[in-house]
Design a protein around this motif. Structure first.
Motif, PDB file in Angstrom:
ATOM      1  N   GLY A 135      41.398  68.824  57.341  1.00  0.00           N
ATOM      2  CA  GLY A 135      39.952  68.961  57.262  1.00  0.00           C
ATOM      3  C   GLY A 135      39.267  67.634  57.507  1.00  0.00           C
ATOM      4  N   ILE A 136      38.027  67.558  57.091  1.00  0.00           N
ATOM      5  CA  ILE A 136      37.231  66.347  57.294  1.00  0.00           C
ATOM      6  C   ILE A 136      37.420  65.438  56.092  1.00  0.00           C
ATOM      7  N   GLN A 137      37.841  64.215  56.372  1.00  0.00           N
ATOM      8  CA  GLN A 137      38.105  63.254  55.307  1.00  0.00           C
ATOM      9  C   GLN A 137      36.812  62.548  54.917  1.00  0.00           C
ATOM     10  N   LEU A 138      36.545  62.535  53.604  1.00  0.00           N
ATOM     11  CA  LEU A 138      35.400  61.816  53.061  1.00  0.00           C
ATOM     12  C   LEU A 138      35.929  60.733  52.125  1.00  0.00           C
ATOM     13  N   PHE A 140      31.127  60.517  48.024  1.00  0.00           N
ATOM     14  CA  PHE A 140      32.013  60.399  49.176  1.00  0.00           C
ATOM     15  C   PHE A 140      31.200  60.518  50.455  1.00  0.00           C
ATOM     16  N   ALA A 141      31.710  59.901  51.518  1.00  0.00           N
ATOM     17  CA  ALA A 141      31.052  60.017  52.820  1.00  0.00           C
ATOM     18  C   ALA A 141      32.107  59.939  53.918  1.00  0.00           C
ATOM     19  N   GLY A 142      31.810  60.569  55.059  1.00  0.00           N
ATOM     20  CA  GLY A 142      32.718  60.539  56.193  1.00  0.00           C
ATOM     21  C   GLY A 142      31.974  60.795  57.481  1.00  0.00           C
ATOM     22  N   VAL A 179      37.034  68.273  53.287  1.00  0.00           N
ATOM     23  CA  VAL A 179      36.142  69.411  53.455  1.00  0.00           C
ATOM     24  C   VAL A 179      36.715  70.358  54.507  1.00  0.00           C
ATOM     25  N   LEU A 180      36.768  71.641  54.172  1.00  0.00           N
ATOM     26  CA  LEU A 180      37.118  72.695  55.127  1.00  0.00           C
ATOM     27  C   LEU A 180      35.938  73.661  55.175  1.00  0.00           C
ATOM     28  N   PHE A 181      35.597  74.093  56.367  1.00  0.00           N
ATOM     29  CA  PHE A 181      34.475  75.015  56.539  1.00  0.00           C
ATOM     30  C   PHE A 181      34.968  76.412  56.869  1.00  0.00           C
ATOM     31  N   SER A 182      34.177  77.410  56.479  1.00  0.00           N
ATOM     32  CA  SER A 182      34.450  78.784  56.885  1.00  0.00           C
ATOM     33  C   SER A 182      34.131  78.891  58.380  1.00  0.00           C
ATOM     34  N   GLU A 183      34.587  79.963  59.007  1.00  0.00           N
ATOM     35  CA  GLU A 183      34.360  80.132  60.452  1.00  0.00           C
ATOM     36  C   GLU A 183      32.889  80.148  60.811  1.00  0.00           C
ATOM     37  N   ASP A 184      32.049  80.731  59.953  1.00  0.00           N
ATOM     38  CA  ASP A 184      30.613  80.773  60.241  1.00  0.00           C
ATOM     39  C   ASP A 184      29.876  79.532  59.719  1.00  0.00           C
ATOM     40  N   ALA A 185      30.591  78.597  59.102  1.00  0.00           N
ATOM     41  CA  ALA A 185      30.060  77.338  58.576  1.00  0.00           C
ATOM     42  C   ALA A 185      29.040  77.542  57.458  1.00  0.00           C
ATOM     43  N   GLU A 186      29.025  78.713  56.849  1.00  0.00           N
ATOM     44  CA  GLU A 186      28.110  78.968  55.735  1.00  0.00           C
ATOM     45  C   GLU A 186      28.697  78.502  54.407  1.00  0.00           C
ATOM     46  N   TRP A 245      24.679  64.298  57.147  1.00  0.00           N
ATOM     47  CA  TRP A 245      23.911  63.117  57.509  1.00  0.00           C
ATOM     48  C   TRP A 245      24.871  62.046  58.010  1.00  0.00           C
ATOM     49  N   LYS A 246      24.785  61.683  59.299  1.00  0.00           N
ATOM     50  CA  LYS A 246      25.713  60.724  59.925  1.00  0.00           C
ATOM     51  C   LYS A 246      27.151  61.110  59.579  1.00  0.00           C
ATOM     52  N   GLY A 247      27.468  62.345  59.801  1.00  0.00           N
ATOM     53  CA  GLY A 247      28.727  62.923  59.356  1.00  0.00           C
ATOM     54  C   GLY A 247      28.414  63.779  58.148  1.00  0.00           C
ATOM     55  N   TYR A 248      29.001  63.436  57.007  1.00  0.00           N
ATOM     56  CA  TYR A 248      28.746  64.181  55.783  1.00  0.00           C
ATOM     57  C   TYR A 248      28.732  63.236  54.590  1.00  0.00           C
ATOM     58  N   VAL A 249      27.873  63.539  53.614  1.00  0.00           N
ATOM     59  CA  VAL A 249      27.812  62.816  52.350  1.00  0.00           C
ATOM     60  C   VAL A 249      27.964  63.844  51.240  1.00  0.00           C
TER      61      VAL A 249
END
Length: 162
Positions: free
Chosen positions: A71-74, A145-147, A91-98, A132-136
């Protein structure tokens, strides 16, 4: 004399076939015994069937076993150049990103955050994941955390010259 030699060859051929058959049976039995003696059964699967020793954990959002550091490393705000994967959130997202599933360091469970509309943060209790600039990732008003939004481990240094 020809009959004796023929009988001798026939007897030797028949006897050697019998030895070959016995060797095959011994080999098959030997393999079975070796397998039983040398194999070790490891059963460290969790309640969802994920193999923990291989680094798999259950994803509530994707409903499957996933690698723990996928997933996305923060990275922690206090250590943005962190190279220790065990100190990062993922962070892992669902297919619909909801929905966004957050795996925090030193925690065996995850939490699922939901968002009301595209462009809005994902929220669960006092946790927020802000794009925001990736994810916070925030808890209350504090950034934790931020990434950069890239999937996987971040490499900050290399051994090769470019």
């Amino acid at each position: 004399m020809k009959k004796i030699i023929t009988l001798l060859i026939f007897t030797l051929a028949l006897y050697s076939c019998k030895l070959t058959n016995q060797n095959d049976e011994e080999t098959e039995g030997g393999k079975a015994n070796t397998t039983v003696k040398d194999s070790t059964v490891v059963n460290d699967k969790d309640e969802n069937g994920c193999l923990a020793s291989a680094g798999y954990i259950w994803s509530k959002v994707n409903k499957e076993c996933v690698k723990g550091f996928s997933g996305i490393q923060l990275n922690p705000i206090s250590n943005p150049d962190n190279e220790d994967e065990t100190l990062s959130a993922y962070v892992l997202f669902s297919e619909d990103a909801e929905k966004a599933e957050i795996f925090l360091p030193n925690d065996t469970t995850s939490m699922v955050l939901s968002r009301s509309a595209e462009g809005k943060p994902w929220v669960f209790k006092d946790w927020q994941l802000v794009p925001w600039k990736g994810y916070v990732l925030k808890k209350g008003t504090e950034n934790k955390f931020a990434g950069d939004g890239e999937i996987g481990k971040k490499v900050t240094e290399t051994d090769t010259e470019q």
